[in-house]
Enzyme design. Structure first.
Site, mmCIF file in Angstrom:
data_model
loop_
_atom_site.group_PDB
_atom_site.id
_atom_site.type_symbol
_atom_site.label_atom_id
_atom_site.label_comp_id
_atom_site.label_asym_id
_atom_site.label_seq_id
_atom_site.Cartn_x
_atom_site.Cartn_y
_atom_site.Cartn_z
ATOM 1 N N HIS A 197 32.644 38.044 41.813
ATOM 2 C CA HIS A 197 34.126 38.029 42.150
ATOM 3 C C HIS A 197 34.048 38.602 40.559
ATOM 4 C CE1 HIS A 197 32.362 34.787 39.271
ATOM 5 N NE2 HIS A 197 32.882 35.200 38.929
ATOM 6 N N ASP A 227 27.898 36.474 45.033
ATOM 7 C CA ASP A 227 28.295 36.664 44.699
ATOM 8 C C ASP A 227 27.579 36.974 42.968
ATOM 9 O OD1 ASP A 227 30.865 36.139 42.781
ATOM 10 O OD2 ASP A 227 30.059 34.139 41.953
ATOM 11 N N SER A 304 31.036 34.868 33.220
ATOM 12 C CA SER A 304 30.642 35.554 34.579
ATOM 13 C C SER A 304 30.109 36.183 35.127
ATOM 14 C CB SER A 304 31.680 35.422 35.921
ATOM 15 O OG SER A 304 32.590 34.308 35.873
#
Length: 452
Positions: A197, A227, A304
């Site tokens: 992402h 992911d 992230s």
């Protein structure tokens, strides 16, 4: 977004600001780009569900193009420091100006006048077209996870060991904005692991080391459902690679650390610490269930794709999302300390697939279920419990009741031993099992099929 009693799962991102209640008639008919949505019940009408939207303000156009140019200029400027005298003074002044320019062009932190912030806080399962230039992975490059050895490190030693291997990942979007996240260097040749992402929708990508040196990056492969993404930095020199540990050995209460770029480049290289709050935590998002490591180490917007690290300085997880509070009631407690990371041992075969094939082919499976049992003379052994008729083990002649002694030459005494060997393979590989049946030892070659 996944909602549970006014809580939502976000990819590792900033807390969403409270939004005023609004009727369905006030909502836009179509969701614009980069909208985060979640659902929460009305306090006075528990059965009615109202949809709320938060519009992320886009980053200023060309922000990261400017940042990239200044970073590259700074890298070249450092080579001039040997000139000495007046030239040295001039270079120092120029570097200071460039650093000031970089800081001014970077997104402002929350609480600033315009409120913009570097963000990879989007739906982690969004399928936005990614056109970052591709590059094929090299044969033989694989992620391997090692058991810890030696003494545990201090917090300072952990940071000194891992921080050079942590990079800021900047995926420039077609509209001039950019998604900013974190990545961890897997090999000296420049392979980098991050979240899918983070680079979703990107048309180009570059990474920055803790020293400020930047490199263009190519996309090796990615999978939105898992992911995970693998990039490769275009570098002529070896890069500082991280050490990856065995996440299967984690227990609740173990100390862990996170390094990343919360809120973008202004706070790059931030270290936070905590403990393992839970292992094998099943987190449901949009109909998908992911098995995660839960931690209370502070994770924020921009973390992230960054590493979750054990006390030996080994990467044991990829930080992916946090739980935040979407409640509109000031009386309700704020949700804190709920972060989640992908366990590195469990997803190593995903990374290896992305390198070998540019995509995830599926989870490799032997086609058996096993259990650990006690041996008559003491110790444990692994027994085949069931065999799937349609997969590789049945084709190779494995039968229920067989005892697995070795896998690829590695001794097997508990089920995790077998899992460790299987995770080093991809779909289509062959795993060699040494089994015992009726007092005789047999060797069989099992083709691994996909369970995806």
């Amino acid at each position: 977004m996944y909602n549970d009693e006014n809580r939502e799962f976000d990819p590792v991102g900033g807390d969403l600001p409270p939004q005023p209640q609004q009727d369905r008639t006030d909502l836009p008919e179509e969701e614009p780009d980069e909208i985060v949505s979640w659902y929460t019940p009305r306090q006075e009408e528990p059965e009615e569900v109202v949809n709320y939207f938060v519009q992320q303000r886009p980053m200023p156009r060309n922000v990261w193009k400017q940042a990239a140019k200044t970073q590259r200029k700074r890298r070249r400027l450092w080579t001039w420091l040997g000139i000495g005298g007046i030239a040295l003074v001039v270079v120092v002044i120029v570097v200071a100006v460039l650093l000031s320019s970089t800081a001014s062009s970077a997104p402002n932190l929350p609480g600033s006048d315009d409120g913009d912030s570097a963000s990879s806080m989007v739906d982690i399962f969004r399928k936005k077209e990614t056109t970052i230039p591709r590059i094929s992975g090299e044969e033989g490059v694989k992620l391997s996870c090692q058991d810890p050895s030696g003494q545990e490190l201090t917090i300072q030693q952990v940071y000194a060991k891992v921080n050079p291997s942590v990079v800021a990942v900047v995926a420039e979007q077609s509209d001039g904005s950019a998604a900013v996240g974190t990545g961890v260097i897997m090999t000296e040749s420049g392979y980098i692991i991050t979240n899918a992402h983070v680079i979703s929708g990107g048309k180009s990508c570059w990474v920055a080391l803790d020293t400020g040196v930047t490199y263009d990056a190519r996309l090796v492969g990615y999978d939105e459902d898992e992911d995970l993404a693998v990039l490769r930095a275009i570098a002529d020199n070896p890069l500082p690679a991280a050490e990856f540990g065995n996440s299967d050995l984690l227990t609740v209460g173990d100390p862990v650390y996170a390094i990343g770029n919360p809120l973008g480049v202004e706070l790059r290289g931030t270290l936070t610490n905590g403990i393992v709050s839970a292992i094998n935590r099943e987190v449901e998002m949009q109909g998908r269930t992911m098995t995660m490591i839960q931690t209370n180490a502070a994770l924020n917007n921009g973390n992230s794709g960054g590493p979750l690290i054990n006390s030996y300085g080994q990467v044991i997880g990829i930080n992916t999302m946090k739980m935040s509070n979407s409640s509109l009631s000031e009386e309700e407690a704020t949700v804190e300390g709920l972060g989640f990371a992908l366990p590195i041992s469990s997803v190593s075969f995903v990374v290896n697939d992305l390198i070998a094939h540019g995509e995830f082919l599926g989870t490799p499976t032997i086609g058996i279920t096993v259990r650990t049992i006690e041996k008559s003379g003491g110790g444990t052994q692994v027994e085949v419990y069931t065999v799937d008729d349609a997969l590789g083990a049945a084709e190779a002649g494995v039968q229920p009741g067989d005892i697995i002694l070795e896998a690829d030459g590695q001794p097997v005494s508990v089920t995790s031993d077998l899992l460790t060997v299987r995770r080093s393979h991809s779909v289509g590989d062959t795993i060699r099992l040494t089994i015992q049946r009726d007092g005789q030892s047999l060797t069989v070659d099992v083709v691994l099929y996909a369970s995806k």
